[in-house]
Write an enzyme that holds these catalytic residues in place. Structure first.
Site: not given
Ligand code: C5P
Length: 229
Positions: A33, A60, A62, A64-65, A69, A115, A206
């Site tokens: 991603k 990723d 996201k 919106y426009d 576009t 979220t 992570r």
């Molecule tokens: O490091 P971690 O596993 O928390 O990363 C999760 C990834 O998913 C990040 O790139 C974060 O931006 C994305 N993400 C998230 N929760 C969401 C939508 C996207 O953690 N609701």
């Protein structure tokens, strides 16, 4: 398990850092991603580098426009071999994205409600119902207008699966194995639980990228899913 469901989030500052992670993960992971941070740092050039190496890319952004576009931006992404692209689940933006994607293989994923949204954001939207009602309404709309799937939080997977039907691709972030550091994630699920609830892909950042041995950590997550499945 018929496919490797892990998508590793390359939440890093530079193409060099991302390249090093991809190299360390080797054959253990093939889906990555690229989010706004790396996109702003390394752009489509790095995305093309990944697709050129045969990696699958989830871009990723996201989007919106205004519809024109969105349509034109999606058409550009569709030419690059990117597999998944996110669009905010607002009817006009999603319809434009579906048009822009045309006959390409690009799959469009809807982001229903971030979220991070809280009561104040809901007030700003002037939506009278609850967050889960808005998620439901947008998930249904996404499938109606021809989107391919939905990004959902682990706690929503089974509800979203019921609303969106068996064909929807459900991509789930917020994944942590039992015992792994949660970081800033509050609503998490284990890989096995998310798969059991109906996820098709798990976005993991992570837990894998900051592990001492990322490839080994990815292998452990896969084993966890297989044992449970
Ligand atoms: O490091 P971690 O596993 O928390 O990363 C999760 C990834 O998913 C990040 O790139 C974060 O931006 C994305 N993400 C998230 N929760 C969401 C939508 C996207 O953690 N609701």
């Amino acid at each position: 398990m018929t496919h490797n469901p892990i998508i590793v989030a390359l939440d890093v500052e530079s193409a060099a850092e991302a390249r090093a992670l991809v190299a360390r993960l080797g054959t253990q992971v093939n889906f990555y991603k690229v989010g706004m941070e790396l996109y702003a740092a390394a752009g489509m050039e790095f995305v093309r580098e990944l697709t050129g190496e045969g990696k699958d890319v989830f871009l990723d952004l996201k989007l919106y426009d205004i519809p024109e576009t969105v349509k034109r931006a999606v058409a550009q992404v569709a030419r690059t071999g990117v597999r998944f692209l996110t669009i905010h689940a607002v009817g006009s933006a999603m319809r434009a994205a579906v048009e822009g994607r045309g006959n390409s293989d690009l799959k469009l994923l809807a982001v229903t409600v971030l979220t991070s949204f809280g009561p104040e954001d809901m007030e700003d939207l002037n939506f009278q119902g609850s967050i889960s009602e808005l998620v439901e309404r947008r998930a249904r709309k996404a499938m109606e207008v021809g989107m391919d799937g939905i990004v959902a939080s682990p706690l929503e997977v089974s509800a979203v699966r019921r609303m969106a039907g068996p064909k929807a691709i459900l991509v789930i972030p917020g994944i942590r194995s039992a015992g792994a550091d949660r970081g800033d994630q509050k609503r998490v699920a284990t890989p096995a639980d998310a798969m059991a609830a109906g996820a098709d892909y798990l976005v993991i950042g992570r837990q894998i990228t900051r592990a001492a041995d990322p490839a080994r950590e990815a292998g452990r997550v896969l084993a966890e899913i297989c044992v449970a499945g």
